[in-house]
Design a protein around this motif. Structure first.
Motif, PDB file in Angstrom:
ATOM      1  N   HIS A 108     192.451 119.222 -13.274  1.00  0.00           N
ATOM      2  CA  HIS A 108     193.730 119.945 -13.058  1.00  0.00           C
ATOM      3  C   HIS A 108     193.602 121.032 -13.287  1.00  0.00           C
ATOM      4  O   HIS A 108     195.039 122.451 -12.390  1.00  0.00           O
ATOM      5  CB  HIS A 108     194.986 119.063 -13.350  1.00  0.00           C
ATOM      6  N   GLU A 109     193.365 121.712 -14.265  1.00  0.00           N
ATOM      7  CA  GLU A 109     193.762 122.657 -14.729  1.00  0.00           C
ATOM      8  C   GLU A 109     192.327 124.065 -14.954  1.00  0.00           C
ATOM      9  O   GLU A 109     192.771 125.098 -14.474  1.00  0.00           O
ATOM     10  CB  GLU A 109     194.206 123.101 -16.411  1.00  0.00           C
ATOM     11  N   VAL A 165     192.559 115.585  -7.463  1.00  0.00           N
ATOM     12  CA  VAL A 165     193.294 114.672  -5.884  1.00  0.00           C
ATOM     13  C   VAL A 165     194.859 114.213  -6.247  1.00  0.00           C
ATOM     14  O   VAL A 165     196.069 113.850  -5.350  1.00  0.00           O
ATOM     15  CB  VAL A 165     192.688 114.006  -5.421  1.00  0.00           C
ATOM     16  N   ALA A 166     194.748 113.439  -7.578  1.00  0.00           N
ATOM     17  CA  ALA A 166     196.332 113.571  -7.838  1.00  0.00           C
ATOM     18  C   ALA A 166     197.656 113.805  -8.075  1.00  0.00           C
ATOM     19  O   ALA A 166     197.150 114.747  -8.285  1.00  0.00           O
ATOM     20  CB  ALA A 166     196.042 112.156  -9.299  1.00  0.00           C
ATOM     21  N   PRO A 167     197.909 113.300  -7.728  1.00  0.00           N
ATOM     22  CA  PRO A 167     199.666 114.819  -7.731  1.00  0.00           C
ATOM     23  C   PRO A 167     199.977 114.641  -9.098  1.00  0.00           C
ATOM     24  O   PRO A 167     199.774 113.657 -10.655  1.00  0.00           O
ATOM     25  CB  PRO A 167     200.627 113.876  -7.110  1.00  0.00           C
ATOM     26  N   LEU A 168     200.921 115.530  -9.899  1.00  0.00           N
ATOM     27  CA  LEU A 168     201.114 115.685 -11.034  1.00  0.00           C
ATOM     28  C   LEU A 168     201.452 115.011 -11.852  1.00  0.00           C
ATOM     29  O   LEU A 168     201.231 115.093 -13.264  1.00  0.00           O
ATOM     30  CB  LEU A 168     202.033 117.141 -10.794  1.00  0.00           C
ATOM     31  N   VAL A 226     188.131 113.240 -10.821  1.00  0.00           N
ATOM     32  CA  VAL A 226     188.479 113.273  -9.740  1.00  0.00           C
ATOM     33  C   VAL A 226     189.891 112.728  -9.371  1.00  0.00           C
ATOM     34  O   VAL A 226     190.491 113.086  -8.496  1.00  0.00           O
ATOM     35  CB  VAL A 226     188.152 111.095  -9.385  1.00  0.00           C
ATOM     36  N   ILE A 227     191.126 112.265 -10.678  1.00  0.00           N
ATOM     37  CA  ILE A 227     192.375 111.779 -10.719  1.00  0.00           C
ATOM     38  C   ILE A 227     192.603 113.572 -10.796  1.00  0.00           C
ATOM     39  O   ILE A 227     194.325 113.192 -10.209  1.00  0.00           O
ATOM     40  CB  ILE A 227     193.002 111.191 -11.465  1.00  0.00           C
ATOM     41  N   GLY A 228     192.393 114.441 -11.684  1.00  0.00           N
ATOM     42  CA  GLY A 228     192.371 115.832 -11.958  1.00  0.00           C
ATOM     43  C   GLY A 228     192.680 116.520 -10.501  1.00  0.00           C
ATOM     44  O   GLY A 228     193.821 117.378 -10.204  1.00  0.00           O
TER      45      GLY A 228
END
Length: 396
Positions: free
Chosen positions: A188-189, A23-26, A19-21
């Motif tokens: 994120h990737e 929706v969260a900012p970098l 979820v963090i990867g």
């Protein structure tokens, strides 16, 4: 949180990481990457200490026994580990290329998109190879000293207690945060979906191999020692279920011992074999470690040929002697050779720990089930006949 088991915490960490990867900012993901870097460096520092703390007293304790039963039991345990590790390699070679679609995907290489804010190197006191050599020298030396060994033996066992506490108090509690960071980075990737789909199939394969292993072990035990393999397996079910609940071979010893005696094994043989095998016989753990390792290697385009993997299997059989009977003990004992023989980096080792712990219950259940089969074989070699239905009480 103490009542919230390790497996639920790992699952929660994976979900939160994904979820963090997404929706969260970098900066949030980079914060987790910073923690991962520090924790990974800390793991690199403690790995040689874990090897010495586990391997040296494990070999010393194994060498402290005497007689035919010890040699036979240790030989059967090592042979079982190597045999089923090799069969796991064959199964992995057949199915894992299908699961990974034969592609190379370097999912654990950190890209420029997610880099830590800072890094703090923590160089180990000595390397993994040095730790292994030192452990064997200490273990064999202590075992050969006889009555003169008590002081040194106590020292290595007390050091093992320190390492065990280090794992329980620091490594295991922080591991979910580390896993959260790994999956946040992969999400994120954009690589997390494929990794999750692959390992879902791998877990099913591992559990099927565990069940086949138990069937093969009891079929062989019945051919050698007599009796019906299905009857033996049915008797061992309470121990199997207990192991799933405790995730600990050591904690399951009383139930395994009681059910093995009930299976018909001589009480004296069972009381010798079951506690010993809880330490040295980890065929289920070997299957899991090998299969998960090969999956990571396939995903990263690494060499998975038999000549590359078989030395790892042989060494895994030795390091399993050193694995403590606590949750995660097998993978902690094996991280040194994963690093030195397979070339795993910090991220790969951290993911291996998470993957192993996610199914540790089933691996432990397979381990202790095989202990009963070995007890049946040792029972026959020592000239005893099986007398099923013996009544016994749980032994503490």
């Amino acid at each position: 949180m103490k009542k919230f088991g390790l497996l639920p915490r790992l699952i929660l960490a994976i979900v939160l990481g994904i979820v963090i990867g997404f929706v969260a900012p970098l900066p949030v993901v980079r914060t987790l990457a910073t923690f991962n870097g520090l924790f990974g460096n800390f793991l690199s520092f403690v790995i040689p200490l874990i090897i010495v703390g586990f391997v040296a007293p494990g070999i010393a304790a194994l060498g402290s026994g005497a007689g035919k039963s010890l040699a036979i039991t240790a030989g059967l345990a090592y042979g079982s580990t190597i045999t089923f590790g090799t069969l796991a390699y064959i199964a992995g070679s057949i199915f894992l290329p299908i699961f990974t679609r034969g592609g190379s995907m370097h999912v654990f290489e950190q890209t420029d998109a997610v880099t830590p804010f800072f890094n703090s190197p923590m160089p180990p006191i000595f390397g993994v190879t040095t730790a292994l050599i030192l452990s064997f020298i200490l273990g064999v030396g202590i075992a050969s000293l006889g009555e003169k060994r008590d002081a040194l033996k106590n020292m290595v066992h007390e050091f093992a207690d320190i390492v065990t506490k280090l794992i329980k108090i620091i490594v295991i509690p922080l591991l979910p945060v580390h896993i959260c960071g790994i999956f946040a980075t992969m999400a994120h990737e954009g690589t997390v979906a494929r990794v999750m789909s692959v390992f879902a199939k791998v877990f099913i394969l591992i559990i099927i191999m565990h069940w086949l292993t138990i069937f093969i072990q009891y079929t062989l035990a019945s051919l050698i020692g007599g009796g019906n393999p299905f009857s033996k397996i049915r008797v061992l079910i309470p121990a199997y279920l207990t192991a799933i609940g405790t995730q600990s071979s050591a904690a399951t010893i009383p139930v395994t011992l009681a059910q093995t005696i009930k299976m018909g094994v001589n009480k004296g043989v069972a009381e010798f074999v079951i506690p010993l095998c809880a330490t040295i016989h980890l065929s289920g753990s070997t299957i899991t470690l090998l299969t998960c390792s090969m999956t990571i290697m396939f995903l990263n385009g690494m060499d998975t040929s038999f000549t590359a993997i078989f030395p790892f299997i042989l060494m895994l059989g030795v390091t399993m002697v050193a694995a403590p009977g606590v949750p995660g003990g097998a993978v902690m004992a094996a991280i040194g050779i994963m690093e030195s023989m397979l070339g795993f980096d910090k991220s790969m080792i951290a993911l291996m720990i998470a993957l192993y712990l996610a199914q540790d219950s089933f691996g432990t259940a397979c381990n202790i089930s095989g202990d009963g089969a070995i007890a049946c074989i040792v029972n026959k070699i020592n000239g005893y006949k099986l007398t099923p239905g013996q009544k016994t009480e749980l032994v503490k």
